[in-house]
Enzyme design. Structure first.
Site, short mmCIF file in Angstrom:
data_model
loop_
_atom_site.label_atom_id
_atom_site.label_comp_id
_atom_site.label_asym_id
_atom_site.label_seq_id
_atom_site.Cartn_x
_atom_site.Cartn_y
_atom_site.Cartn_z
N HIS A 1 0.91 -1.28 0.07
CA HIS A 1 0.00 -0.12 0.03
C HIS A 1 1.06 1.37 0.05
O HIS A 1 1.90 1.18 0.29
CB HIS A 1 -0.87 0.12 1.34
CG HIS A 1 -0.04 0.18 2.59
ND1 HIS A 1 0.49 1.19 2.88
CD2 HIS A 1 0.02 -0.89 3.42
CE1 HIS A 1 1.02 1.02 4.26
NE2 HIS A 1 0.89 -0.40 4.71
N GLU B 1 -2.08 -6.76 7.66
CA GLU B 1 -0.79 -6.81 8.19
C GLU B 1 -0.59 -7.21 9.40
O GLU B 1 -1.79 -7.80 10.10
CB GLU B 1 -0.50 -5.17 8.43
CG GLU B 1 1.05 -4.88 8.98
CD GLU B 1 2.21 -5.24 8.29
OE1 GLU B 1 2.29 -6.65 7.63
OE2 GLU B 1 2.95 -4.50 7.62
#
Length: 204
Positions: free
Chosen positions: A9, A82
Site C-alpha cells: 500500500h 498486516e
C-alpha cells in the site's frame, strides 16, 4: 500460468512517523494517495484480470486506485492484512526501543523467534498470507491478478514462496506502493520482480 502483482500500500502518516501500524486502520496520507495514483497508471502497462486486497483502508484505497483503471471490483481478503503488532501499535520505532527493548532486540535479530506482547507471531502471518495467496491462484488459473497487502506480511509471504527461513526477514525491503511480480509455473512460484518503485521516481 497465473501471474500475481503483489503490491504494498501507499504511505500513511504513521509510515512517515515510523509508527507501528499493524492491525490499526490507518488511512493513506496525501503522499500515499499520489503514490496510489502513480501505481495505478503504471499498472496500465500490465494485463490485470482481477484485484484483491487486505481489508485495512490503506491497502483497500491503494487497490481501488488500481481497480478503477480496469473497471474491476476489489475482492477483500482479511487474511492479507498486516501483522498485528499488539502493544507496539501506535508507538514510534524509538518509543518501541525505549519501552520494549528486550522484545525489540529479538525482533530485530531473530524475527522468527519474536513474541511481541499481544501480537501475532511472524510464522502465523506467513501461514495465513500464503494460504490466502494460494486460494487466489487456484481461483484464477492463467490470469493476471493484483494483490495489495502490507510490508511485513509481503516479506513473510515472499520468503515462504522461496522456501527461505524467516530469519532472513530483514534481507528483503518493501517500499510503499512497490510492485512484486510472481509467476506460478508448473514447477512452482518464480519471483520475477521485487520492490519495483520505478513509477515513483518523479515523486522523490
Amino acid at each position: 500460468m497465473t501471474r500475481l502483482y503483489i503490491i504494498r500500500h501507499g504511505e500513511t502518516v504513521w509510515n512517515a512517523e515510523t509508527r507501528a501500524q499493524g492491525a490499526k486502520n490507518i488511512h493513506l496520507n496525501e503522499k500515499g494517495l499520489l503514490q496510489a495514483q502513480a501505481l495505478a497508471k503504471r499498472m496500465k502497462n500490465y494485463p490485470v484480470d482481477g484485484v484483491y486486497s487486505s481489508d485495512l483502508d490503506r491497502a483497500l484505497s491503494t487497490a481501488q486506485a488500481v481497480a478503477r483503471e480496469f473497471s474491476h471490483e476489489v475482492n477483500i481478503i482479511p487474511e492479507l492484512r498486516e501483522m498485528s503488532f499488539g502493544h507496539w501499535e501506535g508507538l514510534t520505532n524509538h518509543e518501541i526501543q525505549e519501552k520494549h527493548y528486550e522484545h525489540y532486540t529479538i525482533w530485530r535479530n531473530k524475527p522468527q523467534e519474536a513474541q511481541i506482547p499481544g501480537a501475532e507471531k511472524l510464522i502465523d502471518v506467513q501461514s495465513r498470507g500464503l494460504k490466502a495467496l494460494h486460494r487466489i491462484v487456484e481461483a484464477n488459473p492463467d490470469k493476471n491478478i493484483a494483490v495489495v497487502s502490507h510490508g511485513t506480511a509481503i516479506k513473510a509471504i515472499l520468503l515462504g514462496l522461496m522456501n527461505i527461513d524467516l530469519s532472513y526477514f530483514y534481507r528483503i525491503r518493501q517500499d510503499n506502493a512497490c510492485i512484486n511480480i510472481v509467476e506460478f509455473r508448473e514447477y512452482g512460484p518464480v519471483i520475477v520482480r521485487m520492490n519495483d518503485t520505478a513509477h515513483l521516481e518523479n515523486m522523490l
